[in-house]
Design an enzyme around this catalytic site. Structure first.
Site, PDB file in Angstrom:
ATOM      1  N   GLU A  35       0.883  -1.071  -0.121  1.00 49.63           N
ATOM      2  CA  GLU A  35       0.009   0.167  -0.154  1.00 49.63           C
ATOM      3  C   GLU A  35       0.896   1.247  -0.032  1.00 49.63           C
ATOM      4  O   GLU A  35       1.869   1.398   0.743  1.00 49.63           O
ATOM      5  CB  GLU A  35      -0.765  -0.160   1.385  1.00 49.63           C
ATOM      6  N   THR A  37       2.920   2.076  -2.060  1.00 52.04           N
ATOM      7  CA  THR A  37       4.302   1.823  -2.636  1.00 52.04           C
ATOM      8  C   THR A  37       4.355   2.001  -4.289  1.00 52.04           C
ATOM      9  O   THR A  37       5.529   2.359  -4.667  1.00 52.04           O
ATOM     10  CB  THR A  37       4.613   0.261  -2.511  1.00 52.04           C
ATOM     11  N   ASP A  38       3.181   2.096  -4.919  1.00 52.44           N
ATOM     12  CA  ASP A  38       3.049   2.170  -6.361  1.00 52.44           C
ATOM     13  C   ASP A  38       3.676   3.576  -6.811  1.00 52.44           C
ATOM     14  O   ASP A  38       4.736   3.525  -7.604  1.00 52.44           O
ATOM     15  CB  ASP A  38       1.818   1.812  -7.081  1.00 52.44           C
ATOM     16  N   GLY A 128     -12.997   1.853  -1.706  1.00 52.08           N
ATOM     17  CA  GLY A 128     -11.622   1.688  -1.695  1.00 52.08           C
ATOM     18  C   GLY A 128     -11.355   0.374  -2.657  1.00 52.08           C
ATOM     19  O   GLY A 128     -10.259  -0.028  -2.644  1.00 52.08           O
ATOM     20  N   SER A 130     -11.610   0.730  -5.891  1.00 51.60           N
ATOM     21  CA  SER A 130     -11.370   1.429  -7.336  1.00 51.60           C
ATOM     22  C   SER A 130     -12.321   1.394  -8.298  1.00 51.60           C
ATOM     23  O   SER A 130     -12.251   1.097  -9.430  1.00 51.60           O
ATOM     24  CB  SER A 130     -10.049   0.591  -7.927  1.00 51.60           C
ATOM     25  N   SER A 131     -13.502   2.099  -8.015  1.00 52.72           N
ATOM     26  CA  SER A 131     -14.617   2.366  -8.908  1.00 52.72           C
ATOM     27  C   SER A 131     -14.062   3.285 -10.013  1.00 52.72           C
ATOM     28  O   SER A 131     -14.305   3.180 -11.263  1.00 52.72           O
ATOM     29  CB  SER A 131     -15.837   2.752  -8.320  1.00 52.72           C
ATOM     30  N   GLU A 164      -7.012  10.961 -13.303  1.00 53.23           N
ATOM     31  CA  GLU A 164      -6.955  11.245 -12.085  1.00 53.23           C
ATOM     32  C   GLU A 164      -6.095  12.261 -11.583  1.00 53.23           C
ATOM     33  O   GLU A 164      -6.416  13.187 -10.970  1.00 53.23           O
ATOM     34  CB  GLU A 164      -6.447   9.977 -11.248  1.00 53.23           C
ATOM     35  N   ASP A 175      -3.908   0.777  -9.386  1.00 52.58           N
ATOM     36  CA  ASP A 175      -5.570   0.288  -9.859  1.00 52.58           C
ATOM     37  C   ASP A 175      -5.986   0.299 -11.056  1.00 52.58           C
ATOM     38  O   ASP A 175      -6.554  -0.537 -11.648  1.00 52.58           O
ATOM     39  CB  ASP A 175      -6.304   1.554  -9.205  1.00 52.58           C
TER      40      ASP A 175
HETATM   41  C1  GLA Z   1      -5.280   4.555  -4.197  1.00 58.57           C
HETATM   42  C2  GLA Z   1      -4.437   4.876  -5.572  1.00 58.57           C
HETATM   43  C3  GLA Z   1      -3.122   3.798  -5.879  1.00 58.57           C
HETATM   44  C4  GLA Z   1      -2.513   3.612  -4.621  1.00 58.57           C
HETATM   45  C5  GLA Z   1      -3.426   3.169  -3.503  1.00 58.57           C
HETATM   46  C6  GLA Z   1      -2.666   2.797  -1.974  1.00 58.57           C
HETATM   47  O1  GLA Z   1      -5.890   3.347  -4.513  1.00 58.57           O
HETATM   48  O2  GLA Z   1      -5.053   4.989  -6.341  1.00 58.57           O
HETATM   49  O3  GLA Z   1      -2.669   4.308  -6.826  1.00 58.57           O
HETATM   50  O4  GLA Z   1      -1.460   4.566  -4.123  1.00 58.57           O
HETATM   51  O5  GLA Z   1      -4.274   4.051  -3.134  1.00 58.57           O
HETATM   52  O6  GLA Z   1      -1.779   1.876  -2.224  1.00 58.57           O
END
Ligand code: GLA
Length: 386
Positions: A35, A37-38, A128, A130-131, A164, A175
């Site tokens: 989490e 980390t991306d 959370g 990712s809609s 985004e 996501d």
């Molecule tokens: C959201 C963001 C992702 C990622 C997560 C946390 O979902 O869209 O890119 O950073 O939070 O891991």
């Protein structure tokens, strides 16, 4: 019961009085571990889930995109196809679409033509899962298919990420990347620096549970971007381009130069990266015990160091731990943070006990109702002619 696709087609026909020609679908996601980390160039281990966004569409002979949101009481937005698409201040949902079309227009000038689009999704909003990424990837996949564009799933994901940013959320690639590249029955380890994808099979006896705390998270805001800035600051002080390139020793060395908050945030990211690598190995080997320990450590790190866990999701993780009478819960808050869902990876017997305990105690402890789903790991986005 009618499928989301059937409802979407019906909604299209009723409102646009024609039959659609194109269909696209993109899933939401649940992140097993990794989490925040991306955007630090690190690793994540999400899988696509069986909730997603569906679009059906038809060429409308104009130079406008006209979108109908069936889930939002048929809210409607239309905009001209151009390289200067401005935001619609009244409609957040529409800005994700405007952001995607705008990016496509830059990349494929002259190739995008007018479309009527009906949209229907079933990713619980604010959970959370990712809609918004599934909305962006669904539209990217629709445009690719409808206009025969040469673009890879990962590039569609990158366009979603830019959409985004257009709205003000400086998110990472996870996501959108998993929505575009999900693999049935597998989680996907994503190297967010090289974009290399590695499929990791979901073990036979493992169930992926999603427990919605029903605390709505809203990420377009300062908390997320603020965390990102801390990470960038720590990387600068350490002297690496991204925290992915730093080790715990390197961080310890610069500790005197960092404020406590920045130090702890960087500590979370660096340790989380290591956990993802170990967790994907454990997952691959069906070692749910090791996975459990790593998921719990991830949760604690997000709670105490990165500070993105709310009491309600923490309560759920503790209930899972209690239910299984274990030192570690095979569970953690998933996604950007500040509410949303907990993900747990358990065998079917434990799933029952966890379900019963959460259902019996969560309301009593928080006044909220939890919802529990078992999800399959699903394939990523696809397009077809209707
Ligand atoms: C959201 C963001 C992702 C990622 C997560 C946390 O979902 O869209 O890119 O950073 O939070 O891991």
């Amino acid at each position: 019961m009618k499928s989301v696709k059937e409802i979407c087609i019906e909604g299209f026909e009723k409102n646009f009085v024609e039959k659609p020609d194109f269909y696209s679908y993109a899933p939401g996601r649940v992140n097993l571990i990794g989490e925040h980390t991306d955007y630090n160039g690190g690793f994540v281990l999400p899988c696509a889930i069986q909730f997603g966004t569906c679009m059906v569409a038809r060429l409308n002979g104009t130079d406008k995109i006209r979108c109908l949101a069936l889930d939002m009481e048929n809210d409607f937005d239309e905009f001209e196809i151009s390289r200067n698409i401005v935001k619609n201040d009244q409609k957040l949902w529409a800005n994700y679409l405007r952001g995607v079309v705008y990016q496509f227009c830059e990349r494929f000038e002259g190739k995008i033509r007018g479309l009527d689009i009906a949209i229907k999704g079933n990713v619980p909003k604010g959970s959370g899962l990712s809609s918004s990424a599934s909305l962006e990837v669904c539209l990217g996949t629709l445009l690719k298919g409808a206009f025969n564009l040469e673009i890879s799933p990962m590039d569609i994901a990158l366009i979603g990420q830019k959409a985004e940013a257009y709205i003000g959320m400086k998110c990472g690639i996870m996501d959108q990347a998993i929505s575009a590249n999900g693999t049935a029955d597998h989680a996907v380890r994503i190297d967010c620096k090289s974009y290399e994808l590695t499929s990791v099979k979901v073990p036979e006896d493992a169930l992926i549970l999603i427990i919605n705390s029903n605390v709505k998270h809203q990420l377009v805001g300062s908390e997320y971007n603020d965390r990102r800035e801390s990470c960038e600051k720590a990387a600068r002080v350490i002297g690496v381009p991204l925290l992915r390139d730093a080790t715990m020793e390197m961080l310890e060395k610069v500790k005197p130069q960092l404020d406590d908050e920045t130090f702890r945030r960087a500590k979370h990211v660096i340790s989380e990266n290591e956990r993802v690598l170990l967790a994907s190995e454990a997952f691959e080997n069906g070692d749910l015990k090791t996975l459990s320990k790593l998921m719990y450590e991830s949760h604690v790190s997000m709670r105490d160091d990165f500070e993105i866990v709310v009491t309600q999701t923490d309560t759920i993780v503790n209930l899972v731990k209690e239910a299984l009478n274990a030192d570690y819960a095979p569970a953690r808050q998933t996604g950007g943070g500040f509410g949303g869902c907990v993900v747990a990876v358990v065998n079917s017997e434990d799933a029952k006990i966890v379900g019963q305990t959460v259902m019996a105690r969560y309301h009593e402890l928080t006044g909220l109702n939890a919802e529990i789903f078992v999800t399959r790991a699903c394939a990523g986005a696809h397009f077809e002619k209707v």
